[in-house]
Design a protein around this motif. Structure first.
Motif, PDB file in Angstrom:
ATOM      1  N   TRP A  31       5.071  15.875   3.054  1.00 50.51           N
ATOM      2  CA  TRP A  31       4.923  14.884   4.131  1.00 50.51           C
ATOM      3  C   TRP A  31       5.991  13.805   4.054  1.00 50.51           C
ATOM      4  O   TRP A  31       6.122  12.973   4.951  1.00 50.51           O
ATOM      5  CB  TRP A  31       3.535  14.225   4.064  1.00 50.51           C
ATOM      6  N   LYS A  32       6.758  13.778   2.954  1.00 50.30           N
ATOM      7  CA  LYS A  32       7.828  12.780   2.839  1.00 50.30           C
ATOM      8  C   LYS A  32       9.170  13.330   3.313  1.00 50.30           C
ATOM      9  O   LYS A  32      10.152  12.601   3.374  1.00 50.30           O
ATOM     10  CB  LYS A  32       7.979  12.353   1.367  1.00 50.30           C
ATOM     11  N   MET A  33       9.221  14.627   3.587  1.00 54.01           N
ATOM     12  CA  MET A  33      10.523  15.284   3.772  1.00 54.01           C
ATOM     13  C   MET A  33      10.543  16.059   5.081  1.00 54.01           C
ATOM     14  O   MET A  33       9.579  16.747   5.382  1.00 54.01           O
ATOM     15  CB  MET A  33      10.705  16.231   2.580  1.00 54.01           C
ATOM     16  N   PHE A  34      11.608  15.950   5.840  1.00 50.95           N
ATOM     17  CA  PHE A  34      11.675  16.670   7.103  1.00 50.95           C
ATOM     18  C   PHE A  34      12.946  17.493   7.212  1.00 50.95           C
ATOM     19  O   PHE A  34      13.984  17.126   6.672  1.00 50.95           O
ATOM     20  CB  PHE A  34      11.570  15.691   8.274  1.00 50.95           C
TER      21      PHE A  34
ATOM     22  N   GLY B  83       0.828  -1.205   0.000  1.00 52.85           N
ATOM     23  CA  GLY B  83       0.000   0.000   0.000  1.00 52.85           C
ATOM     24  C   GLY B  83       0.859   1.250   0.000  1.00 52.85           C
ATOM     25  O   GLY B  83       1.989   1.237  -0.477  1.00 52.85           O
ATOM     26  N   ASP B  84       0.305   2.318   0.566  1.00 52.27           N
ATOM     27  CA  ASP B  84       1.028   3.589   0.538  1.00 52.27           C
ATOM     28  C   ASP B  84       1.773   3.889   1.821  1.00 52.27           C
ATOM     29  O   ASP B  84       2.264   4.985   2.015  1.00 52.27           O
ATOM     30  CB  ASP B  84       0.017   4.718   0.259  1.00 52.27           C
ATOM     31  N   LYS B  85       1.813   2.898   2.704  1.00 56.26           N
ATOM     32  CA  LYS B  85       2.463   3.167   3.992  1.00 56.26           C
ATOM     33  C   LYS B  85       3.977   3.134   3.863  1.00 56.26           C
ATOM     34  O   LYS B  85       4.525   2.210   3.260  1.00 56.26           O
ATOM     35  CB  LYS B  85       2.017   2.117   5.015  1.00 56.26           C
ATOM     36  N   PRO B  86       4.652   4.138   4.427  1.00 60.10           N
ATOM     37  CA  PRO B  86       6.115   4.091   4.396  1.00 60.10           C
ATOM     38  C   PRO B  86       6.652   2.899   5.173  1.00 60.10           C
ATOM     39  O   PRO B  86       6.053   2.506   6.180  1.00 60.10           O
ATOM     40  CB  PRO B  86       6.535   5.393   5.086  1.00 60.10           C
TER      41      PRO B  86
ATOM     42  N   THR C 182      10.135   7.878   3.627  1.00 59.45           N
ATOM     43  CA  THR C 182      10.236   9.280   4.055  1.00 59.45           C
ATOM     44  C   THR C 182      11.723   9.554   4.217  1.00 59.45           C
ATOM     45  O   THR C 182      12.533   8.635   4.250  1.00 59.45           O
ATOM     46  CB  THR C 182       9.528   9.515   5.398  1.00 59.45           C
ATOM     47  N   PHE C 183      12.075  10.822   4.312  1.00 57.26           N
ATOM     48  CA  PHE C 183      13.501  11.136   4.544  1.00 57.26           C
ATOM     49  C   PHE C 183      13.651  12.474   5.254  1.00 57.26           C
ATOM     50  O   PHE C 183      12.707  13.255   5.333  1.00 57.26           O
ATOM     51  CB  PHE C 183      14.273  11.150   3.218  1.00 57.26           C
ATOM     52  N   ASP C 184      14.832  12.701   5.818  1.00 56.75           N
ATOM     53  CA  ASP C 184      15.135  14.049   6.303  1.00 56.75           C
ATOM     54  C   ASP C 184      16.361  14.580   5.583  1.00 56.75           C
ATOM     55  O   ASP C 184      17.129  13.823   5.005  1.00 56.75           O
ATOM     56  CB  ASP C 184      15.287  14.076   7.824  1.00 56.75           C
ATOM     57  N   MET C 185      16.476  15.917   5.621  1.00 56.41           N
ATOM     58  CA  MET C 185      17.423  16.587   4.727  1.00 56.41           C
ATOM     59  C   MET C 185      18.898  16.329   5.035  1.00 56.41           C
ATOM     60  O   MET C 185      19.675  16.004   4.168  1.00 56.41           O
ATOM     61  CB  MET C 185      17.230  18.112   4.810  1.00 56.41           C
TER      62      MET C 185
END
Lengths: 490, 564
Positions: B376-379, B260-263, B301-304
């Motif tokens: 919502w994918k990026m922090f 599905g769409d869950k990370p 998801t990821f962070d910068m």
């Protein structure tokens, strides 16, 4: 009768945590797994030197007082002091050390621990060049070359070899315990033959012990051995050296030169001299060869490196050697910390203030400048006007001039024992033994935190270091608040 | 407990879809409520101010053995930034590796209320928790490093996912951790003998397993255990030119676990894993390829891991990477391997504008943030202190909301980096709503923290109020004012209490430590066999290994029911 397992031993930086104690009638009666040091502490902590009640010096004599009185007096001294020193900390828990830093900050004093007279230079070197290190288990599992330099674990950290290094069974490296037993047997056999020779059973000239100059002229032994190798470098043939596969006797205060020579050798440079620091170059080549060809090597170092000529430069060059070696193979280095929680003191001071020892709060923020803000230097300059000593005995170990100044100014001592410092004290507060009579946390020499257990109750009326300090801190705050109110009223 | 009413602010609450509406927020007993008695409650007039949930940081190295060794090693970092004791607050030092108290105060002053400490060696977990106890003002949680733990390697090799899951559950609860952290999987075990792995299909020496097996295995375990966060991955080959290919391989490998769409995975400090080129001379950005992939898939998801041009301290469990940095820089170097579990390294580092590689790194992080369509994918992180100290977050906010701001910085960068940078071609400017997502709402959602990151009824009353009037100013033009406002919150409210006012601490609070008590149907058997194995693997006793309850000052366990 109760058996308590997995007790952490509050003696040395090895912090063995597999001690089994048998407790009967609130007393330790049997110690299992421990070394001689461990046994003597657990069985002997209740000795005659134990302080039984708080004391305050009145008319030149230490007189018994109530705990409240002693704590109030101590707080009064600290609250009124301008530049007090809080020294010791290496034989108490991290919990007590935390309150110590808070207290130092509250009174604008200097907090310093015994690292300043042992591995302080090591820390200075880490601040210069860093340190490639690891936890002790890595060495157990992987190290095939173990070097002790300027330290004698067999005497000072008796279970170090057996728990963490040469004589322990790891995943990738096997214990060399058997090899050692063979060696001991061979030595015993040799002794028997020698004694037979002496008794005239066999007629042969008496074997002379090898002298330094003969050692130099003799061809160097090679380090041909499968599996783990143990090398000892020291100024004298210590107990650990006796069991080593290779021993190098360095002239006192020449470690720096020897270390630099090895650095040159591992870079494949030729040395123009025959000897360095009293050691023939062939010996050093042998060691350099073993270093480059190992899979995982380690150097442990002790006071023989940190407190001899060169001090922190010795450690800096040792660490630089490890940095170089890592370009060839895997190599680490570790200081052999002495007191069981001297590492913890550095750890706690650092997370709270940013600095590991000699932290000066007199300006309202932490300041650190070894040589200026360190206990010994302040005492020698005669700048402090009160001292609190906890879990250490500088009265017995510091230079006379420093002790004189400490004794001249008000001195508070928190310790289970009537030690030399306590005898000089103006306020003496007896405490429970941490790790026996009170619990806490300590950090092993490789920075692994371990819990200290309370296995018996302390003598009636004695509090833990942590509790005593907390009460002093509260009292100091109360005194300061009162002063503030009075000043406002005036 | 006091009641609080925040009146008339511009509220940005992305989880509840509120985008700058003028409204009141009511607080009672530390929680957001529908309404309070206006006459009894303390009223904060937020007219003309921006109201957001308290900031959440998904990845910041602020406590534990590694951080503390960084502190010990850098007195020269401390002397330039000292903090005095006040009647309310403790003294300390700041800059790249601040003391614990200062860390708490500075986060709080920026309106942050929750941080995640991302790398805890399980053996030294007590240390991490002791430091977290001394980090005030914030709720916190910490991730144990599990990617190179021998138990994991052995069970995954055997293909015994259930047993692996049980041990992971046991470890998370035992160390009072929050998520599965994986750093350079396989590389850290190899580093035990001074080696590393170079692709996700390299064999780990002596263990017969590959990084791919480790990551996919633990991602599956993560699902079986129903953990609130995904696996938290620091990729192989981090910090090396050309590594964006490894990163793409990693992301593709994890597709197999996704449903599905869950990370299923969080790729942390992605900037450091998005280098193209063959060597340092040809190093350029791989952000375009990476973001193309992320835009087309929903399992990540990821962070910068934004780079800030300043002197900082790099620290990571990725021992071999720090060794590479040592070889490059010759700077003072700490390595600290932890038996049976992980490794670590520390090197001071100065990121310079006029260095082509550093400037490109700065650009890559912003490109990643701006090219990924779904915020919502990026922090927002700097991977504190690896890319730069956390107190530089307001600068990053300015770069994200204003093309003018980032172009002003790019203009001062190395010529080559300027030429290679994609930034001139990117028009996108974040709105305050986007900022609220990337600094709190999105992070809370990714972490599965239901009571954080939003202002709906029932949420924790962790609130930040900033002096920004979105009706009056154009944030893209007045980015400097916005930067100042985010650096110094008008109010920070923690559990319904005002702890910061006008950028100053007005109340000292402890904050909670959140950890997972993962319950598996069948628990790990602690018998003599387990204790013996334990003794073989570690140099401490089983009985002394756990983080006991008293090591956590304000304990907040979340009970998780696992599927196994």
């Amino acid at each position: 009768m109760v058996v308590v397992k997995s007790v952490t031993c509050p003696i040395c930086g090895s912090l063995c945590d597999d001690i089994e104690l048998t407790i009967e009638n609130n007393e330790v009666v049997k110690v299992k797994n421990g070394c001689a040091l461990c046994e003597s502490k657990f069985l002997g902590y209740k000795g005659e030197h134990r302080i039984k009640t708080p004391l305050i010096r009145k008319d030149g004599k230490l007189m018994p007082v109530s705990l409240d009185e002693a704590i109030h007096k101590a707080a009064e001294i600290l609250a009124n002091a301008n530049y007090p020193i809080l020294y010791g900390w290496s034989s108490t828990s991290c919990e007590a050390q935390r309150i110590g830093v808070e207290l130092a900050e509250e009174i604008g004093g200097v907090i310093d621990n015994t690292a300043v007279v042992c591995h302080g230079p090591s820390i200075l070197s880490v601040q210069e060049v860093g340190i490639p290190t690891c936890t002790l288990g890595q060495i157990r599992h992987r190290a095939d070359l173990i070097i002790y330099w300027g330290c004698d674990p067999w005497s000072a950290h008796p279970r170090h070899l057996e728990r963490y290094t040469a004589f322990t069974e790891g995943r990738f490296e096997k214990s060399d315990w058997k090899g050692y037993i063979q060696k001991v047997k061979a030595a015993a056999g040799k002794k028997k033959i020698e004694s037979a020779v002496r008794r005239g059973v066999v007629k042969r000239p008496k074997a002379q012990p090898m002298l330094q100059h003969e050692l130099v002229n003799a061809p160097p032994p090679t380090l041909m051995k499968e599996g783990r190798k143990l090398i000892v470098v020291d100024a004298r043939k210590s107990m650990t050296a006796e069991m080593a596969d290779y021993f190098i006797q360095v002239e006192p205060n020449k470690d720096y030169e020897v270390m630099q020579a090895i650095r040159a050798l591992i870079r494949d440079q030729e040395l123009d001299v025959d000897k360095v620091g009293g050691v023939p170059v062939e010996y050093l080549e042998e060691v350099a060869d073993a270093m480059v060809n190992c899979n995982f090597g380690v150097i442990f170092f002790g006071m023989g490196l940190t407190q001899t000529a060169g001090k922190f430069r010795n450690i800096e060059v040792a660490i630089s050697l490890i940095r170089d070696l890592n370009k060839r193979t895997k190599f680490v280095i570790m200081p052999m910390r002495g007191h069981f929680n001297v590492t913890g003191a550095n750890v706690v001071f650092t997370w709270q203030s940013g600095y590991p020892y000699g932290v000066d709060f007199s300006l309202g923020y932490p300041r650190y400048n070894p040589g200026e803000t360190t206990c010994m230097d302040i005492l020698l300059r005669g700048e402090s006007d009160a001292t609190l000593v906890i879990a250490a005995d500088p009265g017995a170990t510091f230079p006379r001039r420093a002790v004189e100044h400490m004794a001249k100014t008000p001195l508070i001592v928190i310790d289970p024992h009537m030690n030399a410092t306590a005898m000089l004290g103006d306020v003496v507060i007896p405490s429970a033994f941490v790790g026996i009579e009170s619990e806490g946390t300590a950090y092993r020499m490789d920075h692994v935190p371990l819990p200290l257990k309370k296995v018996v109750d302390p003598p009636k009326g004695l509090l833990s270091d942590e509790e005593i300090l907390r009460r002093i801190l509260e009292e100091v705050r109360a005194i300061k608040a009162k002063k503030m109110r009075e000043a406002e009223a005036a | 407990m006091t009641e609080l009413l925040i009146k008339n602010g511009f509220v940005f609450d992305p989880i509840n879809g509120i985008n700058g509406e003028k409204m009141d927020i009511a607080v009672k007993n530390g929680k957001i409520v529908k309404s309070v008695n206006e006459r009894k409650a303390k009223v904060i007039d937020a007219t003309g101010l921006t109201v957001m949930p308290g900031g959440v940081d998904i990845h910041t190295h602020i406590a534990g053995a590694e951080v503390n060794t960084g502190r010990l090693m850098r007195p020269e970092d401390h002397v330039k930034d000292v903090v005095r004791k006040t009647a309310l607050t403790r003294s300390g030092v700041g800059y790249s590796v601040p003391s614990t108290f200062v860390t708490g105060y500075r986060y709080s002053k920026m309106g942050y209320t929750m941080i995640m400490n991302p790398s805890m060696p399980p053996l030294e977990a007590k240390h991490t928790h002791e430091e977290l106890n001394d980090t005030p003002m914030l709720d916190k949680a910490t991730y144990p490093l599990l990617g190179d733990w021998w138990f994991v390697l052995e069970y995954l090799r055997k293909g015994d996912l259930t047993e692996c899951a049980r041990y992971v559950a046991w470890m998370i609860a035992t160390t009072k951790g929050y998520a599965i952290k994986i750093v350079n999987p396989g590389g850290l075990e190899s580093w035990g003998f001074g080696r590393n792995v170079r692709t996700i299909d390299d064999q780990v020496p002596y263990f017969g397993i590959t990084p791919r097996d480790i990551m996919c295995g633990l991602a599956k375990v993560n699902k079986m255990l129903n953990l609130p966060h995904t696996i938290h991955v620091h990729t192989n080959n981090l910090g090396l030119p050309g590594n964006y290919l490894t990163t793409l391989d990693t992301m593709r490998a994890l597709e197999s676990v996704a449903t599905g769409d869950k990370p299923v995975a969080h790729i942390t400090h992605l900037q450091f894993s998005s280098f193209a080129g063959n060597d340092w001379g040809t190093m350029r950005s791989g952000a375009e390829e990476i973001t193309k992939y992320i835009n087309a898939h929903n399992h990540l998801t990821f962070d910068m891991g934004q780079v800030i041009f300043t002197d900082t301290t790099t620290m990571t469990a990725d021992g071999p990477f720090e060794f590479t940095l040592y070889e490059l820089s010759g700077h003072k170097w700490v390595n600290s391997d932890v038996e049976t579990e992980t490794s670590g390294g520390i090197i001071p580092f100065h990121y310079k504008r006029n260095n082509a590689v550093n400037a490109t790194q700065w650009s890559i992080a912003l490109e990643l943030a701006l090219l990924v369509k779904d915020p919502w994918k990026m922090f927002l992180t700097t991977d504190h202190p690896n890319g730069g100290p956390f107190f530089a977050y307001p600068k990053i906010i300015a770069w994200l909301i204003s093309k003018r701001a980032r172009m002003a910085t790019l203009k001062k960068c190395h010529k080559k980096a300027q030429k290679l940078s994609l930034l001139p071609s990117i028009k996108r400017e974040f709105t305050l709503y986007d900022i609220a997502i990337v600094t709190r709402a999105g992070q809370a959602k990714a972490l599965g923290l239901k009571d954080k990151g939003h202002l709906g009824v029932g949420a924790d009353a962790d609130i930040a109020i900033y002096d920004i009037n979105p009706e009056k100013i154009d944030i893209a033009k007045k980015y400097k004012a916005v930067r100042r406002a985010f650096g110094s919150a008008a109010y920070t409210i923690k559990d319904g209490e005002i702890v910061v006012k006008d950028g100053e601490i007005v109340k000292h609070v402890d904050g909670r430590t959140i950890w997972l008590d993962v319950k598996t149907a069948e628990q790990v058997k602690v018998d003599e066999e387990m204790k013996r194995r334990f003794k073989e693997y570690w140099t401490v006793e089983y009985d002394n290994y756990p983080v006991f309850d008293h090591y956590v000052k304000v304990s907040c366990p979340l009970t998780i029911k696992a599927d196994v």
